[in-house]
Design a protein around this motif. Structure first.
Motif, PDB file in Angstrom:
ATOM      1  N   PHE A 182      45.263 156.709 -28.941  1.00 54.15           N
ATOM      2  CA  PHE A 182      45.657 157.024 -27.564  1.00 54.15           C
ATOM      3  C   PHE A 182      44.487 157.646 -26.803  1.00 54.15           C
ATOM      4  CE2 PHE A 182      48.162 159.978 -24.695  1.00 54.15           C
ATOM      5  CZ  PHE A 182      48.704 158.988 -23.891  1.00 54.15           C
ATOM      6  N   LEU A 273      50.326 157.343 -16.678  1.00 51.08           N
ATOM      7  CA  LEU A 273      50.857 156.531 -17.765  1.00 51.08           C
ATOM      8  C   LEU A 273      52.361 156.757 -17.819  1.00 51.08           C
ATOM      9  CD1 LEU A 273      47.981 158.082 -18.783  1.00 51.08           C
ATOM     10  CD2 LEU A 273      48.215 156.336 -20.535  1.00 51.08           C
ATOM     11  N   SER A 275      56.531 155.485 -19.014  1.00 50.99           N
ATOM     12  CA  SER A 275      57.316 154.827 -20.052  1.00 50.99           C
ATOM     13  C   SER A 275      58.762 155.270 -19.925  1.00 50.99           C
ATOM     14  CB  SER A 275      56.770 155.182 -21.443  1.00 50.99           C
ATOM     15  OG  SER A 275      56.837 156.583 -21.660  1.00 50.99           O
ATOM     16  N   VAL A 297      49.246 152.777 -16.137  1.00 45.99           N
ATOM     17  CA  VAL A 297      49.454 152.112 -17.419  1.00 45.99           C
ATOM     18  C   VAL A 297      50.936 152.129 -17.778  1.00 45.99           C
ATOM     19  CG1 VAL A 297      48.817 152.027 -19.858  1.00 45.99           C
ATOM     20  CG2 VAL A 297      47.184 152.924 -18.172  1.00 45.99           C
ATOM     21  N   ASN A 298      51.467 150.960 -18.102  1.00 44.82           N
ATOM     22  CA  ASN A 298      52.838 150.840 -18.593  1.00 44.82           C
ATOM     23  C   ASN A 298      52.811 150.969 -20.112  1.00 44.82           C
ATOM     24  OD1 ASN A 298      55.615 150.310 -18.623  1.00 44.82           O
ATOM     25  ND2 ASN A 298      55.319 148.106 -18.791  1.00 44.82           N
ATOM     26  N   LEU A 299      53.550 151.944 -20.643  1.00 41.75           N
ATOM     27  CA  LEU A 299      53.592 152.186 -22.084  1.00 41.75           C
ATOM     28  C   LEU A 299      54.960 151.812 -22.636  1.00 41.75           C
ATOM     29  CD1 LEU A 299      51.981 155.754 -22.136  1.00 41.75           C
ATOM     30  CD2 LEU A 299      50.837 153.606 -22.697  1.00 41.75           C
ATOM     31  N   ASN A 308      54.180 155.353 -28.754  1.00 39.86           N
ATOM     32  CA  ASN A 308      53.983 154.031 -28.154  1.00 39.86           C
ATOM     33  C   ASN A 308      53.272 153.082 -29.095  1.00 39.86           C
ATOM     34  OD1 ASN A 308      53.260 155.992 -25.371  1.00 39.86           O
ATOM     35  ND2 ASN A 308      55.051 154.685 -25.419  1.00 39.86           N
ATOM     36  N   TYR A 311      50.773 148.731 -24.637  1.00 37.98           N
ATOM     37  CA  TYR A 311      50.355 149.260 -23.339  1.00 37.98           C
ATOM     38  C   TYR A 311      49.825 148.135 -22.455  1.00 37.98           C
ATOM     39  CZ  TYR A 311      45.402 148.882 -24.678  1.00 37.98           C
ATOM     40  OH  TYR A 311      44.166 148.405 -25.051  1.00 37.98           O
ATOM     41  N   HIS A 312      49.999 148.319 -21.161  1.00 36.72           N
ATOM     42  CA  HIS A 312      49.478 147.360 -20.184  1.00 36.72           C
ATOM     43  C   HIS A 312      48.895 148.127 -19.000  1.00 36.72           C
ATOM     44  CE1 HIS A 312      49.098 143.808 -17.626  1.00 36.72           C
ATOM     45  NE2 HIS A 312      49.662 144.521 -16.670  1.00 36.72           N
TER      46      HIS A 312
END
Length: 512
Positions: A182, A273, A275, A297-299, A308, A311-312
């Motif tokens: 991470f 980030l 989620s 960032v999509n987690l 997680n 990730y994107h």
């Protein structure tokens, strides 16, 4: 890098590098790394004298440096910590304590009496008194010598399909395998200031706590009350010059829903980030406009795989007509997409279940071997040697790009207000009430509402008050409807979707 056998080394290493750096900011003040480490040693010594080594310690404290010191102090004593919300209903608290067995309990001076009342006969240790106990170096060294990377560091309780919460045990090694990756991917440094949104009993906070400790950054504990005051929330973030926000989607939406975001605000933030659930596009766009230079960032990942696994990084120029991707896997784990026959999905456009393997997979569910055996299983693609994987129950679609997009749940587990909820637990809580013969709840995804339907003679108006003794606020429904009978699907099971279609049709008004 050598593998870490104890996550306390994150705190110890950062303290050695810069003992006077600010480790934590809470409502009471600021605390250096040297102070935080010393506090954990005081707490750990006291807990070791109470025989904590090898057991678990329930932490029932308001989010603060004191709570963090007690959590890490538990690790100093060779035990695992179990953070529980101070407002947890008595029934739920008692179940969690019973699941853990002979756990110690730590509370604050202000809430200790309430905890004793909820757990009669249970000795409750006072956190402030633990801090005043002398450091016993020998006891701490002995506890450390007995701690292995495979030992649990924490247990976090999630919603359970049988109507009771499940305690997910996560090891030191699992935390380290995730945190190291991470930190590497997102390039956090000692100059960062993490705005901690999540309660300590919600695993999003694990990323804040250990991500900041790993690099010697500052952890800013955002008071819970500010999430009911969006303007004050933004002002607080600016005042503390936060640079990193690792937040649940529901928390981000509070600021965007009340239109307190504007260009020029929160300019110290460089990474966001998120989620917990799929972020609505309008809310994401509001944040993107507010922070034109920040990385978003999509987690993705359930508690059982330690934070997680996917990730994107959001592409500001992309329209994402198929939905925001979950992305690709972190380097410490592998995410498999398996079809109904447990074959690997390789063809774009097909759905499968997300299955995770690697060192960050949790130890299992405390005291629940049946549930552990259902979800933590042998890798169906490997028949040669032991290869444990976690079946998430989440469905995803493989895109041409190789990315994955979330496509719902295999079962009745949902994400609501950033919390993972299994509908059967809500069902059972209502069915335990007088006058409720049968209950089925359903998630109204379009309106983001949890709906309860029941058969029986109970007074609809009285049920919210009665169920509040059993269910936490995050699991209480938006509406309660009495029905004469439950519609059934072709398999003879209650059709939850039909309940929604009948009582909350698409064209009905929101206020219904």
């Amino acid at each position: 890098m050598l593998s870490r056998t104890n996550v306390l080394t994150y705190l110890e290493d950062s303290t050695r590098r810069n003992p006077n750096a600010i480790a934590v900011i809470d409502e009471s003040g600021t605390y250096t790394y040297a102070r935080l480490l010393e506090d954990t040693q005081h707490v750990g010594s006291a807990l070791a004298r109470c025989g904590a080594c090898g057991s678990s310690v329930i932490i029932m404290l308001r989010k603060s440096e004191l709570a963090l010191a007690c959590m890490l102090g538990t690790l100093q004593a060779g035990a695992c910590y179990v953070p529980i919300d101070t407002s947890a209903p008595t029934h739920r608290l008692r179940h969690m304590a019973a699941t853990l067995g002979n756990a110690l309990v730590v509370a604050g001076e202000k809430n200790a009496d309430a905890v004793r009342q909820a757990l009669p006969g249970q000795e409750v240790l006072i956190a402030e008194e633990l801090l005043r106990q002398p450091v016993d170096t020998g006891a701490l060294e002995a506890a450390r010598s007995h701690t292995l990377s495979c030992d649990p560091a924490y247990v976090m309780f999630t919603s359970g399909s049988t109507g009771t919460p499940k305690g997910v045990a996560v090891s030191h090694g699992a935390i380290a395998s995730f945190v190291d990756e991470f930190v590497r991917i997102f390039g956090f440094t000692s100059e960062d200031r993490f705005a901690n949104q999540a309660p300590f009993d919600f695993d999003i906070s694990v990323k804040d706590v250990y991500g900041s400790l790993a690099v010697g950054a500052t952890l800013v504990l955002v008071p819970r009350e500010l999430f009911m005051q969006p303007q004050a929330l933004v002002d607080y973030l600016e005042k503390n010059q936060v640079t990193v926000m690792v937040w649940a989607v529901a928390a981000l939406c509070i600021a965007s829903a009340y239109h307190v975001l504007a260009p020029g605000r929160l300019q110290s933030v460089r990474q966001v980030l998120f989620s917990g659930e799929v972020i609505p596009r309008k809310h994401l766009d509001a944040w993107l406009r507010c922070l034109p230079d920040a990385r978003f960032v999509n987690l993705y990942g359930p508690t059982e795989i330690t934070c997680n696994c996917l990730y994107h990084v959001v592409d500001r120029t992309a329209a994402y007509p198929q939905g925001l991707p979950l992305g690709r896997s972190f380097g410490h784990c592998e995410v498999l997409l398996l079809d109904e026959a447990d074959r690997l999905v390789t063809e774009p456009g097909r759905l499968g279940e997300l299955v995770v393997r690697g060192p960050s997979v949790a130890l299992g569910y405390v005291g629940n071997p049946e549930a552990t055996g259902r979800s933590f299983v042998q890798n169906p693609l490997n028949g040669l040697y032991h290869d444990r994987v976690y079946r998430t129950g989440d469905l995803a679609e493989l895109l041409d790009s190789g990315d994955l997009v979330f496509r719902g749940r295999r079962d009745n587990q949902i994400k609501y207000m950033g919390h993972r909820i299994e509908l059967e637990e809500v069902d059972k809580a209502f069915e335990d009430l007088p006058g409720v013969q049968r209950c089925r709840c359903a998630f109204d995804a379009r309106r983001q509402r949890l709906r309860v339907f029941f058969e029986g003679t109970a007074d609809e108006a009285a049920l919210p008050r009665l169920v509040a003794d059993t269910l936490p606020a995050s699991m209480r429904p938006s509406s309660i409807t009495r029905v004469d009978s439950m519609p059934l699907n072709k398999n003879g099971k209650v059709d939850r979707a039909e309940l929604l279609r009948t009582y909350f049709p698409t064209k009905s008004k929101e206020g219904r």
